[in-house]
Write a protein that holds these residues in place. Structure first.
Motif, PDB file in Angstrom:
ATOM      1  N   ILE A  79       0.820  -1.210   0.000  1.00  0.00           N
ATOM      2  CA  ILE A  79       0.000   0.000   0.000  1.00  0.00           C
ATOM      3  C   ILE A  79       0.855   1.262   0.000  1.00  0.00           C
ATOM      4  O   ILE A  79       0.552   2.225  -0.685  1.00  0.00           O
ATOM      5  CB  ILE A  79      -0.996  -0.009   1.182  1.00  0.00           C
ATOM      6  CG1 ILE A  79      -2.076  -1.043   0.907  1.00  0.00           C
ATOM      7  CG2 ILE A  79      -1.615   1.372   1.402  1.00  0.00           C
ATOM      8  CD1 ILE A  79      -3.046  -1.247   2.044  1.00  0.00           C
ATOM      9  N   ASP A  80       1.942   1.245   0.754  1.00  0.00           N
ATOM     10  CA  ASP A  80       2.813   2.426   0.814  1.00  0.00           C
ATOM     11  C   ASP A  80       3.969   2.366  -0.177  1.00  0.00           C
ATOM     12  O   ASP A  80       4.840   3.226  -0.160  1.00  0.00           O
ATOM     13  CB  ASP A  80       3.353   2.604   2.235  1.00  0.00           C
ATOM     14  CG  ASP A  80       2.240   2.898   3.225  1.00  0.00           C
ATOM     15  OD1 ASP A  80       1.297   3.624   2.847  1.00  0.00           O
ATOM     16  OD2 ASP A  80       2.299   2.402   4.364  1.00  0.00           O
ATOM     17  N   ALA A  81       3.965   1.341  -1.024  1.00  0.00           N
ATOM     18  CA  ALA A  81       5.037   1.181  -2.000  1.00  0.00           C
ATOM     19  C   ALA A  81       4.489   1.470  -3.396  1.00  0.00           C
ATOM     20  O   ALA A  81       3.753   0.661  -3.960  1.00  0.00           O
ATOM     21  CB  ALA A  81       5.592  -0.241  -1.949  1.00  0.00           C
ATOM     22  N   PRO A  82       4.805   2.631  -3.961  1.00  0.00           N
ATOM     23  CA  PRO A  82       4.227   2.995  -5.261  1.00  0.00           C
ATOM     24  C   PRO A  82       4.591   2.030  -6.391  1.00  0.00           C
ATOM     25  O   PRO A  82       3.919   2.003  -7.422  1.00  0.00           O
ATOM     26  CB  PRO A  82       4.798   4.383  -5.529  1.00  0.00           C
ATOM     27  CG  PRO A  82       5.909   4.568  -4.579  1.00  0.00           C
ATOM     28  CD  PRO A  82       5.710   3.628  -3.441  1.00  0.00           C
ATOM     29  N   GLU A  83       5.600   1.212  -6.198  1.00  0.00           N
ATOM     30  CA  GLU A  83       6.003   0.296  -7.265  1.00  0.00           C
ATOM     31  C   GLU A  83       5.245  -1.034  -7.238  1.00  0.00           C
ATOM     32  O   GLU A  83       5.489  -1.901  -8.070  1.00  0.00           O
ATOM     33  CB  GLU A  83       7.515   0.024  -7.192  1.00  0.00           C
ATOM     34  CG  GLU A  83       7.982  -0.759  -5.978  1.00  0.00           C
ATOM     35  CD  GLU A  83       8.150   0.065  -4.699  1.00  0.00           C
ATOM     36  OE1 GLU A  83       8.417  -0.532  -3.656  1.00  0.00           O
ATOM     37  OE2 GLU A  83       7.990   1.292  -4.741  1.00  0.00           O
ATOM     38  N   ASN A  84       4.301  -1.211  -6.323  1.00  0.00           N
ATOM     39  CA  ASN A  84       3.536  -2.448  -6.242  1.00  0.00           C
ATOM     40  C   ASN A  84       2.749  -2.634  -7.536  1.00  0.00           C
ATOM     41  O   ASN A  84       1.823  -1.875  -7.829  1.00  0.00           O
ATOM     42  CB  ASN A  84       2.597  -2.401  -5.024  1.00  0.00           C
ATOM     43  CG  ASN A  84       1.834  -3.692  -4.830  1.00  0.00           C
ATOM     44  OD1 ASN A  84       1.104  -4.129  -5.708  1.00  0.00           O
ATOM     45  ND2 ASN A  84       2.007  -4.298  -3.675  1.00  0.00           N
ATOM     46  N   ASP A  85       3.108  -3.645  -8.312  1.00  0.00           N
ATOM     47  CA  ASP A  85       2.507  -3.825  -9.632  1.00  0.00           C
ATOM     48  C   ASP A  85       1.030  -4.207  -9.572  1.00  0.00           C
ATOM     49  O   ASP A  85       0.253  -3.820 -10.447  1.00  0.00           O
ATOM     50  CB  ASP A  85       3.306  -4.832 -10.463  1.00  0.00           C
ATOM     51  CG  ASP A  85       3.384  -6.217  -9.835  1.00  0.00           C
ATOM     52  OD1 ASP A  85       3.329  -6.319  -8.593  1.00  0.00           O
ATOM     53  OD2 ASP A  85       3.502  -7.199 -10.590  1.00  0.00           O
TER      54      ASP A  85
ATOM     55  N   ILE B 188      -1.253  -3.180  -7.309  1.00  0.00           N
ATOM     56  CA  ILE B 188      -1.990  -1.939  -7.050  1.00  0.00           C
ATOM     57  C   ILE B 188      -1.966  -1.047  -8.282  1.00  0.00           C
ATOM     58  O   ILE B 188      -3.001  -0.507  -8.692  1.00  0.00           O
ATOM     59  CB  ILE B 188      -1.413  -1.210  -5.826  1.00  0.00           C
ATOM     60  CG1 ILE B 188      -1.694  -2.027  -4.557  1.00  0.00           C
ATOM     61  CG2 ILE B 188      -1.986   0.199  -5.712  1.00  0.00           C
ATOM     62  CD1 ILE B 188      -1.025  -1.495  -3.306  1.00  0.00           C
ATOM     63  N   GLN B 189      -0.811  -0.890  -8.882  1.00  0.00           N
ATOM     64  CA  GLN B 189      -0.699  -0.018 -10.058  1.00  0.00           C
ATOM     65  C   GLN B 189      -1.535  -0.522 -11.223  1.00  0.00           C
ATOM     66  O   GLN B 189      -2.131   0.274 -11.946  1.00  0.00           O
ATOM     67  CB  GLN B 189       0.772   0.146 -10.464  1.00  0.00           C
ATOM     68  CG  GLN B 189       1.584   0.948  -9.470  1.00  0.00           C
ATOM     69  CD  GLN B 189       0.950   2.291  -9.164  1.00  0.00           C
ATOM     70  OE1 GLN B 189       0.563   3.043 -10.058  1.00  0.00           O
ATOM     71  NE2 GLN B 189       0.805   2.598  -7.887  1.00  0.00           N
ATOM     72  N   ASP B 190      -1.590  -1.861 -11.386  1.00  0.00           N
ATOM     73  CA  ASP B 190      -2.416  -2.423 -12.452  1.00  0.00           C
ATOM     74  C   ASP B 190      -3.875  -2.020 -12.277  1.00  0.00           C
ATOM     75  O   ASP B 190      -4.542  -1.618 -13.241  1.00  0.00           O
ATOM     76  CB  ASP B 190      -2.291  -3.950 -12.470  1.00  0.00           C
ATOM     77  CG  ASP B 190      -3.229  -4.588 -13.483  1.00  0.00           C
ATOM     78  OD1 ASP B 190      -3.183  -4.212 -14.668  1.00  0.00           O
ATOM     79  OD2 ASP B 190      -4.035  -5.456 -13.068  1.00  0.00           O
ATOM     80  N   VAL B 191      -4.394  -2.109 -11.055  1.00  0.00           N
ATOM     81  CA  VAL B 191      -5.788  -1.759 -10.798  1.00  0.00           C
ATOM     82  C   VAL B 191      -6.018  -0.257 -10.974  1.00  0.00           C
ATOM     83  O   VAL B 191      -6.985   0.166 -11.597  1.00  0.00           O
ATOM     84  CB  VAL B 191      -6.228  -2.239  -9.392  1.00  0.00           C
ATOM     85  CG1 VAL B 191      -7.614  -1.713  -9.048  1.00  0.00           C
ATOM     86  CG2 VAL B 191      -6.203  -3.763  -9.313  1.00  0.00           C
ATOM     87  N   LEU B 192      -5.115   0.561 -10.445  1.00  0.00           N
ATOM     88  CA  LEU B 192      -5.293   2.016 -10.517  1.00  0.00           C
ATOM     89  C   LEU B 192      -5.206   2.567 -11.940  1.00  0.00           C
ATOM     90  O   LEU B 192      -5.810   3.595 -12.242  1.00  0.00           O
ATOM     91  CB  LEU B 192      -4.266   2.726  -9.638  1.00  0.00           C
ATOM     92  CG  LEU B 192      -4.475   2.590  -8.131  1.00  0.00           C
ATOM     93  CD1 LEU B 192      -3.322   3.244  -7.384  1.00  0.00           C
ATOM     94  CD2 LEU B 192      -5.810   3.168  -7.698  1.00  0.00           C
ATOM     95  N   LYS B 193      -4.480   1.887 -12.814  1.00  0.00           N
ATOM     96  CA  LYS B 193      -4.302   2.364 -14.195  1.00  0.00           C
ATOM     97  C   LYS B 193      -5.436   1.948 -15.136  1.00  0.00           C
ATOM     98  O   LYS B 193      -5.510   2.427 -16.262  1.00  0.00           O
ATOM     99  CB  LYS B 193      -2.976   1.854 -14.752  1.00  0.00           C
ATOM    100  CG  LYS B 193      -1.774   2.522 -14.113  1.00  0.00           C
ATOM    101  CD  LYS B 193      -0.484   1.972 -14.680  1.00  0.00           C
ATOM    102  CE  LYS B 193       0.716   2.616 -14.010  1.00  0.00           C
ATOM    103  NZ  LYS B 193       1.976   2.026 -14.460  1.00  0.00           N
ATOM    104  N   ARG B 194      -6.318   1.097 -14.680  1.00  0.00           N
ATOM    105  CA  ARG B 194      -7.417   0.638 -15.529  1.00  0.00           C
ATOM    106  C   ARG B 194      -8.362   1.802 -15.859  1.00  0.00           C
ATOM    107  O   ARG B 194      -8.596   2.679 -15.042  1.00  0.00           O
ATOM    108  CB  ARG B 194      -8.195  -0.472 -14.832  1.00  0.00           C
ATOM    109  CG  ARG B 194      -7.380  -1.726 -14.667  1.00  0.00           C
ATOM    110  CD  ARG B 194      -8.111  -2.768 -13.889  1.00  0.00           C
ATOM    111  NE  ARG B 194      -7.274  -3.963 -13.761  1.00  0.00           N
ATOM    112  CZ  ARG B 194      -7.551  -4.970 -12.959  1.00  0.00           C
ATOM    113  NH1 ARG B 194      -8.648  -4.960 -12.224  1.00  0.00           N
ATOM    114  NH2 ARG B 194      -6.730  -5.997 -12.897  1.00  0.00           N
ATOM    115  N   SER B 195      -8.925   1.750 -17.044  1.00  0.00           N
ATOM    116  CA  SER B 195      -9.842   2.824 -17.440  1.00  0.00           C
ATOM    117  C   SER B 195     -11.040   2.918 -16.502  1.00  0.00           C
ATOM    118  O   SER B 195     -11.555   4.014 -16.243  1.00  0.00           O
ATOM    119  CB  SER B 195     -10.299   2.643 -18.887  1.00  0.00           C
ATOM    120  OG  SER B 195     -10.984   1.416 -19.042  1.00  0.00           O
TER     121      SER B 195
END
Length: 193
Positions: free
Chosen positions: A77-83, A85-92
């Motif tokens: 959660i506090d690691a911006p590089e977590n793939d 989390i990033q995958d979910v946040l980048k979804r349209s």
């Protein structure tokens, strides 16, 4: 200093009593909000397509697989590089929810979509868990089938110090009428008209 904190807590308790006493009125307004606005957020093409895709991808996950994904999420959660989390946040669909939340002027405090397994599909901001399948907002919306709406209890949001309730809805596939997921929204009661 202690008196100020005590006074703030006393005021919060008094307001909580007021909001709880009027829970039914808020419940009616929240149901109206769901049917007049929030269902449009959920039935956006990006949300439905993302749900269909993720349901197919997570269909054969074991309980151990889900637990491992949830641990990975929570540890990052506090690691911006977590793939994950990033995958979910980048979804349209996540971008769609974030934009709508921002346009709500503080009324909607959070928005997230879950698949048939209770796993995050899209969200306006990072949730504390990836797996929501054991949470009441999932079990009482998805678990109760098509057209189900669940309205949570009045809670004080510690980050905003605003009273809110969560509203969750089951999501059905417009083509098949099958329940394919659920959505949860945090609603700031102080801004609910």
């Amino acid at each position: 200093m202690k008196f100020g904190l005590f006074a703030s807590l006393a005021a919060a308790c008094a307001l909580a009593t007021v909001y709880t006493a009027h829970a039914d009125a808020y419940g009616e307004r929240l149901e109206d909000l769901v049917t007049t606005e929030l269902l449009d957020w959920v039935y956006d093409e990006s949300v439905i397509e993302t749900l269909r895709h993720q349901n197919a991808a997570t269909l054969n996950l074991t309980e151990e697989d889900i637990a491992a994904l949830d641990r990975k999420w929570r540890s990052g959660i506090d690691a911006p590089e977590n793939d994950l989390i990033q995958d979910v946040l980048k979804r349209s669909a996540s971008i769609h929810l974030a934009e709508l939340q921002a346009s709500s002027r503080g009324l909607v405090t959070e928005a997230f979509i879950m698949d048939k397994r209770g796993l995050n599909v899209a969200q306006s901001a990072v949730t504390t868990d990836y797996w929501q399948g054991d949470e009441v907002h999932f079990t009482q919306s998805f678990g109760n089938g098509a057209d189900s709406i669940y309205i949570g209890q009045v809670e004080l949001d510690e980050s905003s110090l605003a009273f809110q309730r969560t509203v969750s809805v089951a999501i059905t596939d417009p083509d098949t009428a099958e329940v394919i997921g659920a959505a949860t929204f945090g609603i700031n009661l102080e801004l609910l008209e």
